[in-house]
Write an enzyme that holds these catalytic residues in place. Structure first.
Site, PDB file in Angstrom:
ATOM      1  N   CYS A 164      -4.895  -4.077 -17.045  1.00  0.00           N
ATOM      2  CA  CYS A 164      -3.760  -3.229 -17.241  1.00  0.00           C
ATOM      3  C   CYS A 164      -3.165  -2.941 -18.547  1.00  0.00           C
ATOM      4  O   CYS A 164      -2.227  -2.345 -18.845  1.00  0.00           O
ATOM      5  CB  CYS A 164      -2.564  -3.928 -16.070  1.00  0.00           C
ATOM      6  SG  CYS A 164      -2.995  -3.848 -14.460  1.00  0.00           S
ATOM      7  N   PHE A 215      -3.912  -1.515  -6.044  1.00  0.00           N
ATOM      8  CA  PHE A 215      -4.662  -0.735  -7.025  1.00  0.00           C
ATOM      9  C   PHE A 215      -4.857   0.450  -6.624  1.00  0.00           C
ATOM     10  O   PHE A 215      -5.144   0.748  -5.516  1.00  0.00           O
ATOM     11  CB  PHE A 215      -5.654  -1.380  -7.646  1.00  0.00           C
ATOM     12  CG  PHE A 215      -5.283  -2.754  -8.324  1.00  0.00           C
ATOM     13  CD1 PHE A 215      -5.044  -2.641  -9.748  1.00  0.00           C
ATOM     14  CD2 PHE A 215      -5.503  -4.148  -7.727  1.00  0.00           C
ATOM     15  CE1 PHE A 215      -4.781  -3.625 -10.376  1.00  0.00           C
ATOM     16  CE2 PHE A 215      -5.023  -5.093  -8.516  1.00  0.00           C
ATOM     17  CZ  PHE A 215      -4.586  -4.970  -9.834  1.00  0.00           C
ATOM     18  N   HIS A 306       4.730  -0.831 -17.852  1.00  0.00           N
ATOM     19  CA  HIS A 306       3.695  -0.757 -17.019  1.00  0.00           C
ATOM     20  C   HIS A 306       3.983  -1.495 -15.537  1.00  0.00           C
ATOM     21  O   HIS A 306       4.393  -2.506 -15.301  1.00  0.00           O
ATOM     22  CB  HIS A 306       2.443  -1.529 -17.618  1.00  0.00           C
ATOM     23  CG  HIS A 306       1.391  -1.838 -16.531  1.00  0.00           C
ATOM     24  ND1 HIS A 306       0.575  -0.716 -15.880  1.00  0.00           N
ATOM     25  CD2 HIS A 306       0.719  -2.891 -15.889  1.00  0.00           C
ATOM     26  CE1 HIS A 306      -0.187  -1.095 -15.005  1.00  0.00           C
ATOM     27  NE2 HIS A 306      -0.136  -2.427 -14.976  1.00  0.00           N
ATOM     28  N   ASN A 339      -0.754   0.951  -8.712  1.00  0.00           N
ATOM     29  CA  ASN A 339      -1.244   0.497 -10.324  1.00  0.00           C
ATOM     30  C   ASN A 339      -2.539   1.178 -10.718  1.00  0.00           C
ATOM     31  O   ASN A 339      -3.686   0.597 -10.013  1.00  0.00           O
ATOM     32  CB  ASN A 339      -1.114  -0.938 -10.144  1.00  0.00           C
ATOM     33  CG  ASN A 339      -1.637  -1.836 -11.445  1.00  0.00           C
ATOM     34  OD1 ASN A 339      -2.104  -1.039 -12.306  1.00  0.00           O
ATOM     35  ND2 ASN A 339      -1.294  -3.059 -11.497  1.00  0.00           N
TER      36      ASN A 339
HETATM   37  C1  LIG Z   1      -6.607   3.767  -2.458  1.00  0.00           C
HETATM   38  C2  LIG Z   1      -7.603   3.092  -2.606  1.00  0.00           C
HETATM   39  C3  LIG Z   1      -7.302   1.664  -3.324  1.00  0.00           C
HETATM   40  C4  LIG Z   1      -8.640   0.655  -3.382  1.00  0.00           C
HETATM   41  C5  LIG Z   1      -8.230  -0.604  -3.797  1.00  0.00           C
HETATM   42  C6  LIG Z   1      -9.474  -1.311  -4.202  1.00  0.00           C
HETATM   43  C7  LIG Z   1      -8.928  -2.539  -4.779  1.00  0.00           C
HETATM   44  C8  LIG Z   1      -9.516  -2.912  -6.181  1.00  0.00           C
HETATM   45  C9  LIG Z   1      -8.968  -3.509  -6.922  1.00  0.00           C
HETATM   46  C10 LIG Z   1      -9.224  -3.228  -8.250  1.00  0.00           C
HETATM   47  C11 LIG Z   1      -9.037  -4.534  -9.084  1.00  0.00           C
HETATM   48  C12 LIG Z   1      -8.896  -4.226 -10.569  1.00  0.00           C
HETATM   49  C13 LIG Z   1      -8.866  -5.273 -11.429  1.00  0.00           C
HETATM   50  C14 LIG Z   1      -7.817  -5.049 -12.277  1.00  0.00           C
HETATM   51  C15 LIG Z   1      -7.058  -6.756 -12.377  1.00  0.00           C
HETATM   52  C16 LIG Z   1      -6.248  -6.520 -13.636  1.00  0.00           C
HETATM   53  C17 LIG Z   1      -4.775  -6.503 -13.125  1.00  0.00           C
HETATM   54  C18 LIG Z   1      -3.938  -6.467 -14.364  1.00  0.00           C
HETATM   55  O1  LIG Z   1      -4.358  -6.646 -15.502  1.00  0.00           O
HETATM   56  S1  LIG Z   1      -2.434  -7.133 -14.139  1.00  0.00           S
HETATM   57  C19 LIG Z   1      -1.874  -6.978 -12.335  1.00  0.00           C
HETATM   58  C20 LIG Z   1      -0.459  -7.266 -12.554  1.00  0.00           C
HETATM   59  N1  LIG Z   1       0.260  -7.107 -11.168  1.00  0.00           N
HETATM   60  C21 LIG Z   1       0.920  -7.976 -10.642  1.00  0.00           C
HETATM   61  O2  LIG Z   1       0.891  -9.338 -10.910  1.00  0.00           O
HETATM   62  C22 LIG Z   1       1.470  -7.800  -9.135  1.00  0.00           C
HETATM   63  C23 LIG Z   1       2.758  -8.256  -9.028  1.00  0.00           C
HETATM   64  N2  LIG Z   1       3.319  -8.668  -7.818  1.00  0.00           N
HETATM   65  C24 LIG Z   1       4.025  -7.958  -6.920  1.00  0.00           C
HETATM   66  O3  LIG Z   1       4.396  -6.639  -7.298  1.00  0.00           O
HETATM   67  C25 LIG Z   1       4.270  -8.404  -5.513  1.00  0.00           C
HETATM   68  O4  LIG Z   1       3.995  -9.666  -5.415  1.00  0.00           O
HETATM   69  C26 LIG Z   1       3.819  -7.640  -4.347  1.00  0.00           C
HETATM   70  C27 LIG Z   1       4.197  -6.314  -4.176  1.00  0.00           C
HETATM   71  C28 LIG Z   1       2.272  -7.918  -4.520  1.00  0.00           C
HETATM   72  C29 LIG Z   1       4.125  -8.340  -2.893  1.00  0.00           C
HETATM   73  O5  LIG Z   1       5.650  -8.358  -3.174  1.00  0.00           O
HETATM   74  P1  LIG Z   1       6.618  -9.579  -2.975  1.00  0.00           P
HETATM   75  O6  LIG Z   1       8.184  -9.343  -3.265  1.00  0.00           O
HETATM   76  O7  LIG Z   1       6.080 -10.611  -3.990  1.00  0.00           O
HETATM   77  O8  LIG Z   1       6.560 -10.007  -1.428  1.00  0.00           O
HETATM   78  P2  LIG Z   1       6.256 -11.503  -0.759  1.00  0.00           P
HETATM   79  O9  LIG Z   1       6.705 -12.577  -1.741  1.00  0.00           O
HETATM   80  O10 LIG Z   1       6.725 -11.369   0.308  1.00  0.00           O
HETATM   81  O11 LIG Z   1       4.571 -11.448  -0.698  1.00  0.00           O
HETATM   82  C30 LIG Z   1       3.880 -10.796  -0.041  1.00  0.00           C
HETATM   83  C31 LIG Z   1       2.505 -11.222   0.257  1.00  0.00           C
HETATM   84  O12 LIG Z   1       1.958 -10.911  -0.867  1.00  0.00           O
HETATM   85  C32 LIG Z   1       1.271 -12.159  -1.644  1.00  0.00           C
HETATM   86  N3  LIG Z   1       0.825 -12.182  -2.883  1.00  0.00           N
HETATM   87  C33 LIG Z   1       1.649 -11.594  -3.787  1.00  0.00           C
HETATM   88  N4  LIG Z   1       1.236 -11.648  -5.031  1.00  0.00           N
HETATM   89  C34 LIG Z   1       0.008 -12.036  -4.778  1.00  0.00           C
HETATM   90  C35 LIG Z   1      -1.144 -12.188  -5.765  1.00  0.00           C
HETATM   91  N5  LIG Z   1      -1.322 -12.100  -7.007  1.00  0.00           N
HETATM   92  N6  LIG Z   1      -2.401 -12.746  -5.124  1.00  0.00           N
HETATM   93  C36 LIG Z   1      -2.298 -12.826  -3.732  1.00  0.00           C
HETATM   94  N7  LIG Z   1      -1.460 -12.574  -2.671  1.00  0.00           N
HETATM   95  C37 LIG Z   1      -0.433 -12.431  -3.519  1.00  0.00           C
HETATM   96  C38 LIG Z   1       2.098 -13.334  -1.048  1.00  0.00           C
HETATM   97  O13 LIG Z   1       1.698 -14.539  -0.993  1.00  0.00           O
HETATM   98  C39 LIG Z   1       2.582 -12.936   0.350  1.00  0.00           C
HETATM   99  O14 LIG Z   1       1.882 -13.334   1.364  1.00  0.00           O
HETATM  100  P3  LIG Z   1       2.362 -13.734   2.620  1.00  0.00           P
HETATM  101  O15 LIG Z   1       3.311 -14.836   2.486  1.00  0.00           O
HETATM  102  O16 LIG Z   1       3.199 -12.577   3.269  1.00  0.00           O
HETATM  103  O17 LIG Z   1       1.060 -13.920   3.381  1.00  0.00           O
END
Ligand SMILES: CCCCCCCCCCCCCCCCCC(=O)SCCNC(=O)CCNC(=O)[C@H](O)C(C)(C)COP(=O)(O)OP(=O)(O)OC[C@H]1O[C@@H](n2cnc3c(N)ncnc32)[C@H](O)[C@@H]1OP(=O)(O)O
Length: 390
Positions: A164, A215, A306, A339
């Protein structure tokens, strides 16, 4: 005879680098966030993982995203059913697919930027290309140069797996190139396709579920140059790049990781990322503004952050006590596209200039920030040229 100092001065630009034009593109196929969990578990034949499906639904609901685009649509996936199983050796096929699709999408974005720029593609002197979706040489930058008809002497640089922060890094390199080479015009292109990392869910691999929730695919392009040609208003700068810096948060190498494996791209994003950023970005901002001698409150600035995830934007807004609406450009891009990794931040700049043209954002100075593996923080201070005295 001229001295080395004189030659050097002669060959450097007079003014600061500026973003002269922007273009963006997405694949045709898109998915609505409300339907995504049903779609994903159906196409990956994983309905039996009911708990994981519920988790993806929770993430989608909280993501701040409405829609995301994807190159790997159901039809393509039907032709590559092995992509669903991450234990199968699908990397070769994924790289083959990406090596055509990544530069093609970048070309769509770049063509729009070049059309807006008002000069021929052959006037581009440098190309900086960022992607995590590759694994081949010659790489996507060369293919893009050929698709656009760039000159054979165009000086190319490819940035791989910057995640990112790739867009921020590419813009910063473009600034250095433009300011150090009089007359240089740098095409920045970022093209990110999730097809490398699309596979079915596995118990214990929650990164996959998280990734599926936020993503998406997209490409963005910007033309950067100093000393714009203003006669006949050929070039119209949008943002001058006053300052750019990169900071790495010590001891966070394991917080965001990406690795090519035989089954595709493996990635991990720690749940600590939003908090780590919250604890570290203010120092970067203070240093940047102090360097420029700008005294402003955070709410006096415009913000192009971002949108790595909704929680990141919330943390930044909370930390800096930003007025509601200050992150509107980032939130809109997140909502409309998800993202798109390194490509996203140029989408935010594009949205910001539209808001400025409509008079919705009036700040003269602003900050662009992007975050990626490292954890790396790319910071840029921008000057909106609609505020020029003349
Ligand atoms: C249309 C087609 C699409 C195809 C998609 C294909 C996918 C391929 C992916 C491509 C990969 C690309 C790789 C790129 C990697 C580099 C990325 C970066 O550089 S920098 C990237 C920088 N981006 C970020 O760091 C993302 C920042 N995070 C967020 O914006 C928020 O945490 C949220 C929106 C994900 C959830 O909202 P929030 O208010 O926090 O809500 P809650 O607290 O209630 O959590 C809900 C649930 O989410 C869980 N959970 C949370 N985080 C993670 C995690 N990391 N890990 C695992 N789980 C996670 C949490 O445990 C909970 O589970 P549960 O208790 O319900 O079971």
């Amino acid at each position: 005879m001229a001295t080395v100092q004189q030659i050097r001065r002669e060959h450097r630009a007079d003014g600061p680098a500026a973003v002269l034009a922007i273009g963006t593109a997405n694949p045709e196929s898109f998915k609505l966030q409300d339907d995504y969990a049903d779609y994903y578990f159906r196409v990956t034949k994983s309905e039996h993982h009911a708990d994981l499906k519920d988790k993806l639904k929770r993430i989608c609901k909280k993501s701040g995203i409405e829609k995301r685009y994807t190159h790997l649509d159901e039809e393509l996936l039907g032709a590559h059913p092995d992509f669903i199983d991450r234990t199968l050796p699908t990397l070769d096929a994924r790289i083959e697919m990406a090596s055509a699709a990544v530069p093609a999408l970048a070309a769509s974005a770049a063509e729009k930027a070049i059309a807006e720029w008002n000069r021929p593609a052959s006037d581009i002197t440098h190309l900086v290309f960022s992607t995590y979706s590759g694994g081949k040489a010659p790489s996507a930058d060369l293919r893009l140069a050929s698709l656009l008809g760039l000159r054979p002497t165009v000086s190319r640089t490819i940035l791989s797996l910057n995640g990112c922060s790739g867009g921020g890094r590419a813009l910063q390199l473009a600034k250095e190139l433009a300011e150090n080479n009089r007359g240089a015009r740098v095409l920045v292109a970022c093209s990110e396709l999730t097809l490398l990392a699309f596979y079915g869910p596995l118990e214990g691999r929650l990164d996959t579920i998280f990734g599926q929730g936020i993503f998406g695919d997209g490409a963005s392009a910007a033309i950067v140059g100093a000393d714009p040609v203003v006669v006949g208003t050929i070039e119209r700068p949008l943002f001058e790049i006053a300052f750019a810096t990169q900071t790495t948060i010590p001891g966070t190498e394991d917080a965001i990781t990406m690795q090519l494996m035989k089954g595709g791209l493996d990635f991990h994003v720690s749940t600590r990322v939003p908090k780590l950023l919250k604890n570290n970005i203010e120092r970067c901002l203070i240093d940047a503004l102090e360097f420029l001698g700008i005294s402003a409150t955070w709410n006096d600035l415009f913000w192009a952050i971002h949108p790595g995830g909704r929680a990141i934007l919330d943390h930044v807004e909370d930390l800096l006590a930003l007025d509601g609406g200050k992150l509107a450009a980032s939130r809109r891009v997140l909502s409309e596209f998800g993202n798109m990794s390194g490509a996203t931040v140029i989408f935010v700049l594009d949205e910001m200039r539209r808001r400025m043209a409509r008079g919705e954002e009036v700040a003269e100075w602003g900050v662009m920030m992007a975050f990626g593996p490292g954890i790396t923080i790319e910071t840029m201070v921008l000057h909106a040229t609609c505020h020029h005295e003349n």
